[in-house]
Write an enzyme that holds these catalytic residues in place. Structure first.
Site, PDB file in Angstrom:
ATOM      1  N   SER A   1       0.785  -1.393  -0.094  1.00 34.79           N
ATOM      2  CA  SER A   1       0.014   0.005  -0.077  1.00 34.79           C
ATOM      3  C   SER A   1       0.626   1.291  -0.016  1.00 34.79           C
ATOM      4  CB  SER A   1      -0.895  -0.101   1.052  1.00 34.79           C
ATOM      5  OG  SER A   1      -1.894   0.943   1.051  1.00 34.79           O
ATOM      6  N   HIS A   2       0.590   2.023   1.001  1.00 36.91           N
ATOM      7  CA  HIS A   2       1.412   3.255   0.971  1.00 36.91           C
ATOM      8  C   HIS A   2       2.591   3.308   1.665  1.00 36.91           C
ATOM      9  CE1 HIS A   2      -0.667   2.372   4.796  1.00 36.91           C
ATOM     10  NE2 HIS A   2       0.134   2.905   5.465  1.00 36.91           N
TER      11      HIS A   2
ATOM     12  N   ASP B   1      -2.539   6.200  -3.492  1.00 36.98           N
ATOM     13  CA  ASP B   1      -1.331   5.631  -3.118  1.00 36.98           C
ATOM     14  C   ASP B   1      -0.708   4.550  -3.790  1.00 36.98           C
ATOM     15  OD1 ASP B   1      -3.276   4.009  -2.785  1.00 36.98           O
ATOM     16  OD2 ASP B   1      -2.773   3.206  -0.684  1.00 36.98           O
TER      17      ASP B   1
ATOM     18  N   ASP C   1      -1.010   1.357  -4.114  1.00 34.60           N
ATOM     19  CA  ASP C   1      -1.961   0.361  -4.784  1.00 34.60           C
ATOM     20  C   ASP C   1      -2.932   0.987  -5.200  1.00 34.60           C
ATOM     21  OD1 ASP C   1      -2.648   0.407  -2.063  1.00 34.60           O
ATOM     22  OD2 ASP C   1      -3.541  -1.500  -2.266  1.00 34.60           O
TER      23      ASP C   1
ATOM     24  N   LYS D   1     -11.512  -0.205  -1.108  1.00 32.19           N
ATOM     25  CA  LYS D   1     -11.525   1.198  -1.377  1.00 32.19           C
ATOM     26  C   LYS D   1     -11.162   1.591  -2.641  1.00 32.19           C
ATOM     27  CE  LYS D   1      -7.825   1.955   1.932  1.00 32.19           C
ATOM     28  NZ  LYS D   1      -7.437   0.908   2.470  1.00 32.19           N
TER      29      LYS D   1
ATOM     30  N   ASP E   1      -5.662   2.357  -4.062  1.00 34.84           N
ATOM     31  CA  ASP E   1      -7.055   2.341  -3.102  1.00 34.84           C
ATOM     32  C   ASP E   1      -7.287   3.587  -2.205  1.00 34.84           C
ATOM     33  OD1 ASP E   1      -5.153   1.722  -1.187  1.00 34.84           O
ATOM     34  OD2 ASP E   1      -6.128  -0.278  -0.625  1.00 34.84           O
ATOM     35  N   ARG E   2      -6.362   4.538  -1.807  1.00 32.60           N
ATOM     36  CA  ARG E   2      -6.303   5.476  -0.981  1.00 32.60           C
ATOM     37  C   ARG E   2      -6.515   6.924  -1.897  1.00 32.60           C
ATOM     38  NH1 ARG E   2      -3.131   5.229   4.470  1.00 32.60           N
ATOM     39  NH2 ARG E   2      -3.543   2.888   5.106  1.00 32.60           N
TER      40      ARG E   2
END
Ligand code: G16
Length: 542
Positions: free
Chosen positions: A112-113, A276, A278, A375, A280-281
């Protein structure tokens, strides 16, 4: 040829808030990846001959693990692997492919982030048939299996050319390399009125989207610049890089400060956003105003009807417990249900599958809807653009009118990163032990109404999730929440969520940290943050 390889268990393969996240060198240990992937295959019900979706955010070690998963899928009887070109799929795009092609599940490679690179972070996450992160009963089973595993199966195959779309046979299995963007962009076009959005850009609307050298670059280029006609250059840092250019692909005010500074400047575009690692954010910034994720969720829900997909209204809204109550007021006004879940997108899955909610969101910069089971950063940006196109007002005006109507939930999260695990545990246990005696006492002039450790009863499958965050609720409606992050990879990260409700529009213009100063001091008095951690200030404030 299929090889069965003898192995011994690792003790640390317990998935956290969102899959297994560790430093790259941990994943590079011999058998480490294989053990975890075999543990996934071992606990899943019948999947023989069915399709698996595979892709990652392109971070360092992505390709190597893609190769291992393909070889192990072939050995374990998977019928087909559908993999994004270059091994790339954003998390929401992977969720969409699982649903669209009726796959039995997906393996998503991402941390992710978190930063990437040879010493950075890596992650493996299993998503189930509904397209969403595996629920706790599956992740618990994977962990239990990983503690006992004695062998794994892997096929000896020639490497698949991930850079050419098309279909190849790998033993009895088929591998299809697909364009990672196309299906997802089509899905977005089916949810939003792209003609109205094109008109917005034709009128000279200016946006800046920062892909942070992460996975959303190609998606954003295709959707914003190619399909919607945003000016070339609207998307920045759109080449995905294995180390994200040496930065944290974390769309917050610390790691996307350049975007924030631009949006606060004299020649700011009308709208700024980032996503981010991947995809999703999301981060949303208007000209001269940062929109907190909690406020953004409330605003998206309140205005969702402007988009064709939500024209008939929302079934309900869900938010994670630490997310502010701004969305609750919207749900109340709309006359729909509001569900409060633990942190982790996986908890929204049952509510979405049961049709109880349409829009979900979290304070950690996530928002999404029933279109997928993750998300979705670009979805949030497109819904924001749809609202701006329909209302013809600035982000600032829209946010301030929202506060005037519903009141403002001043909100901030303070993170203390990489503190010693023992210190963090001692702090949390100390406060947990005192919770029963706090009601009725005062701290910094604030009267505590109740205090507890959040337990979630899933209304759909009846499952129970305990110890999901310490809550201290004050008589004036303010709130403190403390919990430890489940996504960090070194030491512990203490998160403190601070919220104060202000109904009076005359008091909506305060600086957030000033508005929350008493509560911030109260958190230290109650939990002894400085005493336990030796830190006098948080490492990140969002
Ligand atoms: C993951 C989860 C989110 C969660 C976030 C923060 O997001 O999917 O549901 O809110 O982590 O979790 P924690 O507070 O435990 O660190 P992502 O974007 O990292 O996959």
């Amino acid at each position: 040829m299929i090889r069965t390889v003898a192995t011994t268990p690792f003790t640390d393969q317990k998935p956290g808030t969102s899959g297994l996240r560790k430093k790259v060198p941990v994943f590079q240990q011999p058998h480490y990846v294989e053990n975890f992937i075999q543990s996934i295959f071992d606990v899943l019900p019948a999947f023989k001959g069915r399709t698996l979706i595979l892709g990652g955010d392109g971070r360092y070690y992505n390709r190597e693990v893609i190769g291992k998963v393909i070889a192990m899928a072939a050995a374990n009887g998977v019928g087909k692997v559908m993999v994004g070109k270059g091994g790339i799929l954003s998390t929401p795009a992977a969720s969409h492919l699982i649903r669209k092609y009726k796959a039995f599940g997906g393996i998503i490679l991402s941390a992710s982030h978190n930063p990437g690179g040879p010493k950075g972070d890596f992650g493996i996450k299993y998503n189930a048939e509904n397209g969403g992160p595996a629920p706790e009963k599956i992740t618990d089973a994977i962990y239990a299996r990983s503690r006992k595993i004695g062998e794994y199966k892997i096929a000896e195959i020639a490497p698949v050319d991930l850079d050419r779309t098309g279909t190849v046979e790998v033993g009895a299995m088929v591998v299809e390399v697909v364009d990672p963007v196309c299906d997802y962009a089509d899905l977005m076009e089916s949810l939003f009125d792209f003609t109205a959005l094109r008109r917005l850009f034709e009128k000279g609307f200016r946006m800046r989207f920062d892909a942070m050298h992460a996975v959303t670059g190609p998606y954003a280029k295709e959707i914003f610049e190619n399909r919607l006609g945003a000016a070339e250059g609207s998307c920045r840092n759109f080449h995905p890089l294995p180390d994200f250019g040496g930065h944290h692909p974390d769309p917050n005010l610390v790691h996307a400060k350049h975007l924030y500074d631009e949006m606060m400047g004299p020649d700011a575009p009308d709208f700024g956003a980032a996503s981010d690692g991947d995809g999703d954010r999301n981060l949303i910034i208007g000209k001269g105003i940062f929109v907190t994720p909690s406020d953004s969720l409330a605003l998206l829900a309140a205005n969702a009807r402007v988009a064709p997909a939500y024209m008939t209204g929302l079934a309900g809204i869900a938010r994670s417990m630490p997310t502010s109550a701004a969305a609750d007021r919207v749900a109340h006004k709309l006359g729909v249900g509001l569900y409060e879940t633990p942190t982790g997108w996986k908890f929204f899955g049952n509510l979405l599958d049961a049709g109880l909610v349409t829009i979900c969101g979290e304070e950690s910069a996530g928002a999404g809807s029933s279109h997928v089971r993750e998300k979705d950063g670009l979805w949030a940006v497109l819904l924001w653009l749809s609202i701006l196109a329909a209302r013809g007002e600035s982000v600032k005006d829209i946010v301030e009118k929202h506060w005037a109507e519903f009141g403002r939930n001043y909100y901030s999260r303070h993170d203390y990163e990489e503190i010693k695990t023992e210190q963090a545990t001692r702090l949390m246990e100390g406060l947990r032990a005192r919770l029963p005696s706090l009601a009725g006492t005062q701290v910094r002039g604030l009267i505590i109404q109740s205090a507890d450790d959040f337990t979630y009863h899933d209304p759909v499958d009846g499952s129970l999730s305990e110890q999901q965050g310490l809550r201290i609720l004050f008589q004036d409606g303010s709130r403190l929440v403390l919990r430890l992050s489940g996504t960090g990879t070194s030491g512990a990260t203490l998160r403190i969520y601070i919220e104060r409700y202000e109904p009076d529009p005359a008091r909506h213009g305060l600086e957030t940290q000033d508005a929350l100063a008493e509560l911030i001091a109260a958190a230290d008095d109650l939990a002894g943050i400085a005493r336990h951690t030796g830190r006098n200030q948080p490492s990140v404030i969002t």
